[in-house]
Structures are given as structure tokens and as C-alpha cells.
Scaffold this motif. Sequence first.
Motif, PDB file in Angstrom:
ATOM      1  N   ALA A 171      -6.408  11.749  -3.268  1.00  0.00           N
ATOM      2  CA  ALA A 171      -5.084  11.457  -2.713  1.00  0.00           C
ATOM      3  C   ALA A 171      -4.160  11.185  -3.888  1.00  0.00           C
ATOM      4  N   GLU A 172      -2.965  11.748  -3.861  1.00  0.00           N
ATOM      5  CA  GLU A 172      -2.048  11.623  -4.991  1.00  0.00           C
ATOM      6  C   GLU A 172      -0.650  11.256  -4.514  1.00  0.00           C
ATOM      7  N   THR A 173       0.021  10.427  -5.282  1.00  0.00           N
ATOM      8  CA  THR A 173       1.400  10.045  -4.993  1.00  0.00           C
ATOM      9  C   THR A 173       2.009   9.522  -6.283  1.00  0.00           C
ATOM     10  N   THR A 174       3.246   9.077  -6.235  1.00  0.00           N
ATOM     11  CA  THR A 174       3.850   8.444  -7.401  1.00  0.00           C
ATOM     12  C   THR A 174       3.536   6.951  -7.390  1.00  0.00           C
ATOM     13  N   THR A 175       3.621   6.340  -8.537  1.00  0.00           N
ATOM     14  CA  THR A 175       3.397   4.900  -8.622  1.00  0.00           C
ATOM     15  C   THR A 175       4.401   4.141  -7.744  1.00  0.00           C
ATOM     16  N   ARG A 176       5.635   4.593  -7.743  1.00  0.00           N
ATOM     17  CA  ARG A 176       6.661   3.940  -6.935  1.00  0.00           C
ATOM     18  C   ARG A 176       6.268   3.928  -5.456  1.00  0.00           C
ATOM     19  N   GLU A 177       5.883   5.092  -4.922  1.00  0.00           N
ATOM     20  CA  GLU A 177       5.517   5.172  -3.510  1.00  0.00           C
ATOM     21  C   GLU A 177       4.286   4.329  -3.211  1.00  0.00           C
ATOM     22  N   LEU A 178       3.323   4.351  -4.121  1.00  0.00           N
ATOM     23  CA  LEU A 178       2.081   3.608  -3.897  1.00  0.00           C
ATOM     24  C   LEU A 178       2.332   2.108  -3.829  1.00  0.00           C
ATOM     25  N   LEU A 179       3.175   1.590  -4.739  1.00  0.00           N
ATOM     26  CA  LEU A 179       3.377   0.145  -4.824  1.00  0.00           C
ATOM     27  C   LEU A 179       4.472  -0.368  -3.908  1.00  0.00           C
ATOM     28  N   GLU A 180       5.433   0.479  -3.561  1.00  0.00           N
ATOM     29  CA  GLU A 180       6.500   0.023  -2.673  1.00  0.00           C
ATOM     30  C   GLU A 180       6.106   0.109  -1.210  1.00  0.00           C
ATOM     31  N   ASN A 181       5.105   0.923  -0.900  1.00  0.00           N
ATOM     32  CA  ASN A 181       4.571   0.957   0.463  1.00  0.00           C
ATOM     33  C   ASN A 181       3.392  -0.012   0.566  1.00  0.00           C
ATOM     34  N   ASP A 182       2.902  -0.233   1.777  1.00  0.00           N
ATOM     35  CA  ASP A 182       1.879  -1.254   1.984  1.00  0.00           C
ATOM     36  C   ASP A 182       0.462  -0.682   1.873  1.00  0.00           C
ATOM     37  N   LEU A 183      -0.514  -1.551   2.080  1.00  0.00           N
ATOM     38  CA  LEU A 183      -1.928  -1.166   1.989  1.00  0.00           C
ATOM     39  C   LEU A 183      -2.256  -0.053   2.977  1.00  0.00           C
ATOM     40  N   GLY A 184      -1.751  -0.177   4.212  1.00  0.00           N
ATOM     41  CA  GLY A 184      -2.050   0.820   5.231  1.00  0.00           C
ATOM     42  C   GLY A 184      -1.555   2.204   4.863  1.00  0.00           C
ATOM     43  N   TRP A 185      -0.420   2.285   4.196  1.00  0.00           N
ATOM     44  CA  TRP A 185       0.139   3.574   3.774  1.00  0.00           C
ATOM     45  C   TRP A 185      -0.804   4.269   2.800  1.00  0.00           C
ATOM     46  N   ALA A 186      -1.299   3.523   1.811  1.00  0.00           N
ATOM     47  CA  ALA A 186      -2.230   4.085   0.830  1.00  0.00           C
ATOM     48  C   ALA A 186      -3.565   4.448   1.481  1.00  0.00           C
ATOM     49  N   ALA A 187      -4.051   3.589   2.371  1.00  0.00           N
ATOM     50  CA  ALA A 187      -5.319   3.848   3.045  1.00  0.00           C
ATOM     51  C   ALA A 187      -5.237   5.099   3.911  1.00  0.00           C
ATOM     52  N   TRP A 188      -4.068   5.336   4.520  1.00  0.00           N
ATOM     53  CA  TRP A 188      -3.905   6.532   5.347  1.00  0.00           C
ATOM     54  C   TRP A 188      -3.951   7.800   4.491  1.00  0.00           C
ATOM     55  N   LEU A 189      -3.387   7.756   3.280  1.00  0.00           N
ATOM     56  CA  LEU A 189      -3.496   8.900   2.364  1.00  0.00           C
ATOM     57  C   LEU A 189      -4.963   9.243   2.100  1.00  0.00           C
ATOM     58  N   LEU A 190      -5.765   8.215   1.872  1.00  0.00           N
ATOM     59  CA  LEU A 190      -7.191   8.438   1.619  1.00  0.00           C
ATOM     60  C   LEU A 190      -7.886   8.964   2.872  1.00  0.00           C
ATOM     61  N   HIS A 191      -7.514   8.424   4.018  1.00  0.00           N
ATOM     62  CA  HIS A 191      -8.109   8.885   5.275  1.00  0.00           C
ATOM     63  C   HIS A 191      -7.836  10.375   5.498  1.00  0.00           C
ATOM     64  N   VAL A 192      -6.616  10.798   5.255  1.00  0.00           N
ATOM     65  CA  VAL A 192      -6.251  12.211   5.425  1.00  0.00           C
ATOM     66  C   VAL A 192      -7.033  13.088   4.448  1.00  0.00           C
ATOM     67  N   ALA A 193      -7.173  12.637   3.203  1.00  0.00           N
ATOM     68  CA  ALA A 193      -7.917  13.413   2.205  1.00  0.00           C
ATOM     69  C   ALA A 193      -9.365  13.617   2.635  1.00  0.00           C
TER      70      ALA A 193
END
Length: 305
Positions: A171-193
Motif C-alpha cells: 500500500a502506498e501513499t504520501t507521508t502527508r496523507e498517511l499522517l493527516e488521516n487516521d488509523l482506519g484510513w491507513a488500515a483500509w489501504l492495507l485491507h484493499v491491497a
Amino acid sequence: MPLLPIQVTELVDAVFIGCSMNHTLGDGTSYWNFFNTWSQIFQSQAQGHEYNVPILNRWFPSDCDPSVNLPFKHHDEFICNYEAPFLRERVFHFSAESIAKLKAKANSESNTTKISSFQSLSALVWRSITLARSVPYEQKTSCKMAINNRSRMEPPMPEEYFGNLVQVVSAETTTRELLENDLGWAAWLLHVAVTNHNDKVVLQSLQGWSQSPFIPQIGRLFDPYSVLMGSSPRFNKYGCEFGMGKAVAIRSGYANKFDGKVTSYPGREGGGSIDLEVCLLPHIMRALESDKEFMNAVSVSNPLF
């Protein structure tokens, strides 16, 4: 060099069993199937029980030629001795209760029930290490996860298949998106991958490799802004028993270590607890240890370690 060296060291008050297997020979599932079968053979001799037999028949996709011609003229073209920088390694323990809270938080924030415990924990690790690295906000960052292809094939491959059926999803994103969004947002990226990694994807990657084969090299695969979640807490690592009782601890050796490598183990007490062996540059490890969100999720483990 041997493909499978095993060393048993007798200490004053304990025994240490070390085992190393070339990753070309098998993946983590094969490795722990071997270790557990070895334990079952020992126990069956003492108790008369049967043990599982690994499946050794080689598997190839129907449209792939099993004979592969590597496009190299000299071993220097594909052998690279990776020299890891000086790293700090630390094992962080997460109780079943702590992981359940992370899972509930991630699912609640993403308004879903599909995110797994390990995806939630991996998202926390990804965000925390990225923050500890002080990565520029516009820099791309990724979280890679080792994934077992056996259950993703159609029809599924048996878990007893002995070979290498592991790949990496990312799962890939920018540092800004990763840190400005919450835990669930990052976890969903991993779930989709993970969800998108199916039979079709596996076969396409194998077909592409057979047409343009290459030898993976650690130093060229992972960048300084990535995190790799290796191994699996599902492996039966504490079920191996050789007449001396349950193992005190499971640890890995010095191979395949780099900044951002995280190796996962089941917690010794079981019940869904997880131990993470984290490898980071010393100053990044100090920053991670000062991260309140991360350390609040870490549980007290056996004081021996």
C-alpha cells in the motif's frame, strides 16, 4: 553453503535450537510446517501419534515452462552481498486486548467490519515509523506485507505444499496523507491491497517473471521510506515441542534485516497476542520509543526480555 543448517546448543540451564533455511527452497509456511512436522515426529515416537506429511510435488502454472533460463553470464550480475547499516532491534509485545482495541478503532474510523487485527496493527506500525523518521510530507511511503498465495489460488493450494508461494503486497501513499488521516484510513489501504491479491494477480506476476526472470536482492527492493511486515503471527511457532516443554521465546537471526523490517510472531501466551521484532536505525528507534500513541498500544511482556 547448506540449504538447511540446524544447530542445537546446550546451555547451563536450557537448550537453544537454531535453524536456517534458504528462502529459495521454501517460504515461512514451509519453514514452520517443517519445524512442526519435526516436532510431531518426535511426539509420535513417544506417543504413537501420526504426523502431517509435506507435499513435495513441484507446482507450476499450466502456461509456464518449468525450465527457466536466467539471463546472466556471470554470478556478479545477480549475487549481491547486502551490508545492513547498524540497526537497533527491539521486540514489542501487543496483548490480545490491545490488538482488539486497535481493530475496533480502525473499523470504526473506516465505517466497516472488514479490517483484520493484523492490518490494524500494521497500520499503526506504518504510521508510527513514518512519523519517527520525520519523512518530508510530499515523500511517497509504503507498507509492504508478506502474503501467502496458497489460499488465493483457484483451486486453493494445500497448506502442506512445500515450496515458495509467498509474495509481497504493498500500500502506498504520501507521508502527508498517511499522517493527516487516521488509523482506519491507513488500515483500509492495507485491507484493499490484501483483498485485491487474487489468483489472477498471482498468475500474471509468475508469467511476467518467467518471461523476464530476475533474482530478488534486498538492497534493491526496499527504499528508506518503506516498512515491511514479514513472517506471520499465524505460524505455530510455540507448538513445537521436543520433550523440554514450551519454548521460552522465538527470535530470528541476523539475515534479511534492514531499516524498516518488522518480523511478526505469535505472543507466547497465545490468545491472539502478537510480538513484533522491529529493526530501525538507532535514532529512529529512539523516536519510536517516544511515540505516545504507539507505546500506549504496547503491552507489558515477559520481564526476561
